[in-house]
Design an enzyme around this catalytic site. Structure first.
Site, mmCIF file in Angstrom:
data_model
loop_
_atom_site.group_PDB
_atom_site.id
_atom_site.type_symbol
_atom_site.label_atom_id
_atom_site.label_comp_id
_atom_site.label_asym_id
_atom_site.label_seq_id
_atom_site.Cartn_x
_atom_site.Cartn_y
_atom_site.Cartn_z
ATOM 1 N N HIS A 1 0.805 -1.214 0.000
ATOM 2 C CA HIS A 1 0.000 0.000 0.000
ATOM 3 C C HIS A 1 0.842 1.270 0.000
ATOM 4 O O HIS A 1 0.312 2.367 0.052
ATOM 5 C CB HIS A 1 -0.914 -0.027 1.241
ATOM 6 C CG HIS A 1 -2.052 0.917 1.200
ATOM 7 N ND1 HIS A 1 -2.225 1.929 2.126
ATOM 8 C CD2 HIS A 1 -3.107 1.015 0.346
ATOM 9 C CE1 HIS A 1 -3.319 2.610 1.844
ATOM 10 N NE2 HIS A 1 -3.881 2.071 0.775
ATOM 11 N N LYS B 1 3.260 4.469 -1.077
ATOM 12 C CA LYS B 1 3.375 5.399 -2.210
ATOM 13 C C LYS B 1 4.675 6.183 -2.030
ATOM 14 O O LYS B 1 4.729 7.168 -1.294
ATOM 15 C CB LYS B 1 2.197 6.379 -2.269
ATOM 16 C CG LYS B 1 0.853 5.730 -2.589
ATOM 17 C CD LYS B 1 0.104 5.316 -1.361
ATOM 18 C CE LYS B 1 -1.289 4.793 -1.690
ATOM 19 N NZ LYS B 1 -1.968 4.238 -0.515
ATOM 20 N N ASP C 1 17.335 9.489 -8.025
ATOM 21 C CA ASP C 1 18.789 9.689 -7.923
ATOM 22 C C ASP C 1 19.296 9.638 -6.485
ATOM 23 O O ASP C 1 20.390 10.127 -6.198
ATOM 24 C CB ASP C 1 19.203 11.012 -8.564
ATOM 25 C CG ASP C 1 19.048 10.998 -10.085
ATOM 26 O OD1 ASP C 1 19.069 9.891 -10.660
ATOM 27 O OD2 ASP C 1 18.894 12.081 -10.674
ATOM 28 N N HIS D 1 -9.107 10.965 1.483
ATOM 29 C CA HIS D 1 -8.138 9.888 1.301
ATOM 30 C C HIS D 1 -6.845 10.156 2.062
ATOM 31 O O HIS D 1 -5.916 9.363 2.020
ATOM 32 C CB HIS D 1 -7.835 9.706 -0.195
ATOM 33 C CG HIS D 1 -7.204 8.401 -0.545
ATOM 34 N ND1 HIS D 1 -5.870 8.286 -0.879
ATOM 35 C CD2 HIS D 1 -7.720 7.143 -0.603
ATOM 36 C CE1 HIS D 1 -5.592 7.023 -1.149
ATOM 37 N NE2 HIS D 1 -6.694 6.307 -0.985
ATOM 38 N N LYS E 1 -3.925 10.768 5.017
ATOM 39 C CA LYS E 1 -3.423 10.046 6.187
ATOM 40 C C LYS E 1 -2.363 10.924 6.834
ATOM 41 O O LYS E 1 -1.147 10.684 6.701
ATOM 42 C CB LYS E 1 -2.812 8.694 5.803
ATOM 43 C CG LYS E 1 -3.733 7.788 4.952
ATOM 44 C CD LYS E 1 -3.379 7.889 3.506
ATOM 45 C CE LYS E 1 -4.037 6.835 2.631
ATOM 46 N NZ LYS E 1 -5.451 6.685 2.690
ATOM 47 N N ASP F 1 0.624 19.441 18.598
ATOM 48 C CA ASP F 1 1.245 20.562 19.308
ATOM 49 C C ASP F 1 2.030 21.502 18.405
ATOM 50 O O ASP F 1 2.947 22.191 18.865
ATOM 51 C CB ASP F 1 2.174 20.041 20.413
ATOM 52 C CG ASP F 1 1.406 19.476 21.600
ATOM 53 O OD1 ASP F 1 0.194 19.759 21.710
ATOM 54 O OD2 ASP F 1 2.019 18.769 22.412
#
Length: 415
Positions: free
Chosen positions: A113, A115, A120, A297, A299, A304
């Site tokens: 899952h 991404k 380089d 979508h 996450k 603080d």
């Protein structure tokens, strides 16, 4: 769990495909040596074809490209799409490729899952955005609200090392290196990257072997030590009891706890699961905001005004107990302030707060069905534990041929 924090990073927040894709495609086009990509979803749509085109261009001029996709998330790539890439020299890896059963995808759990894009060994991107058109506002009301970051500085070395460690057994098997008596040469540690900014950052990952709960533990630690405010925006929210307990305890000790969750989900079960938790959270003073403009979508989280995280991991049983995930942790006031400001905009303009008065009454029927559903979802990961773990086949395409590689077998042989 051991985190390696790196100082001197420059981290830029990218919101939705409009900000993310131009940066990624431009960075890939300027690659000199290598491009490594991991993505859950790659579709043959306008966004996927843009990525396809830029990868063809850099591969044809000699840049080494490794592209890993998930067999469940990216099930319909055509022979023409794959063949053009491999003919140009791109190494395409498909995690857990399985044929459909009666037209349905059934490889539902233990997904790759993540991404991540690393270019380089000097520039990286990580977040929740896939390569698909539905991350663009122009795709319509079902377009997704999401976040990623662009990273320069020493922490890129962590991401670079991680993506190469993942690929090492696959490459070994493909090149015929997995044989008895083989000894790998000692790794040469590259020189540290120069500082590029002021942010401290660390990579945290989740797998089913060495790091089964690292991401959740980082969340719990940040929540437990929060003094003023916690803001979490998460698409699929159904965490374990310990994380829920830390959120409720934080609210009871006076920390302002804000959860931004799905109000218009792309999967109805996401809202059903989260809403089972609203009564207990709101009762203890947690502010629950349902994002209602389109599917959420993201996450991400801010604590603080100092600590933040952006990545691929939801706070649900799949991400916290089964999937392969990656987040970056960030300590930087400037970055935290920008992310906090963007989340405040959502809460002010595109969310509805679920007050105690707005919640449905807890009838006996609701209580019983919620309790049953809660325990079904919470114990799902342990039931899924009987299924194969990370030792799934990866199908790697080199030229016009493909080879099935079992990563765990490769690792054992290399030892």
């Amino acid at each position: 769990m051991k985190l390696t924090w790196s100082a001197g990073n420059r981290i830029e927040l990218l919101e939705n495909g409009e900000e993310y894709y131009p940066r990624v495609f431009e960075a890939i086009s300027r690659a000199r040596r290598e491009v490594v990509i991991e993505t859950f979803i790659l579709f043959d749509d306008p966004v996927g074809r843009q990525l396809h085109a830029v990868l063809l261009d850099v591969a044809r001029r000699g840049v080494q490209v490794d592209l890993t996709v998930d067999g469940y998330g990216s099930p319909d790539l055509s022979e023409e799409f794959i063949g053009a890439l491999t003919d140009a020299g791109v190494r395409l890896h498909v995690y857990d490729p399985r044929p459909r059963l009666l037209g349905l995808r059934y490889n539902l759990v233990r997904r790759m899952h993540r991404k991540i894009v690393v270019i380089d060994g000097e520039l990286a991107f990580i977040g929740g955005i896939n390569f698909s058109e539905d991350h663009l506002l122009s795709s319509g009301p079902e377009s997704k609200q999401d976040y990623a970051v662009q990273i320069q500085g020493p922490v890129v070395q962590q991401l670079h090392g991680f993506v190469h460690e993942v690929l090492a057994p696959v490459r070994s098997a493909l090149l015929g290196w997995v044989r008895h008596g083989f000894r790998r040469q000692a790794k040469v540690q590259p020189p540290p990257l120069p500082t590029a900014g002021t942010a401290h950052a660390a990579l945290v990952t989740r797998d089913n072997e060495r790091h089964p709960n690292d991401i959740e533990r980082c969340y719990r630690m940040a929540i437990r030590t929060a003094k003023r405010e916690i803001v979490i925006a998460n698409a699929y929210f159904f965490p374990g009891y310990r994380l829920l307990r830390e959120l409720r305890r934080a609210a009871r000790r006076g920390v302002a706890v804000h959860l931004i969750l799905q109000g218009e989900p792309d999967m109805a079960i996401a809202r059903i699961g989260a809403r089972m938790l609203y009564h207990s959270l709101v009762k203890d003073g947690v502010h629950v905001h349902e994002y209602c403009r389109r599917p959420l979508h993201g996450k991400v989280a801010v604590v603080d005004g100092q600590w933040a995280t952006v990545g691929s991991s939801n706070l649900d049983p799949l991400s916290l107990s089964l999937n392969l995930e990656a987040n970056v942790l960030i300590r930087d006031q400037g970055f935290a302030a920008e992310l906090r400001q963007r989340l405040q905009r959502l809460m002010d303009n595109e969310c509805r707060e679920m007050s105690r008065e707005a919640l449905p009454k807890r009838t006996m029927w609701r209580y019983v069905t919620s309790a049953l559903a809660f325990h079904l979802l919470r114990h799902f990961p342990s039931w899924a534990g009987v299924l194969p773990r990370d030792g799934k086949f990866i199908r790697s395409f080199i030229g016009r041929r493909h080879v099935d590689v079992h990563p765990e077998a490769a690792r054992q042989a290399e030892r």
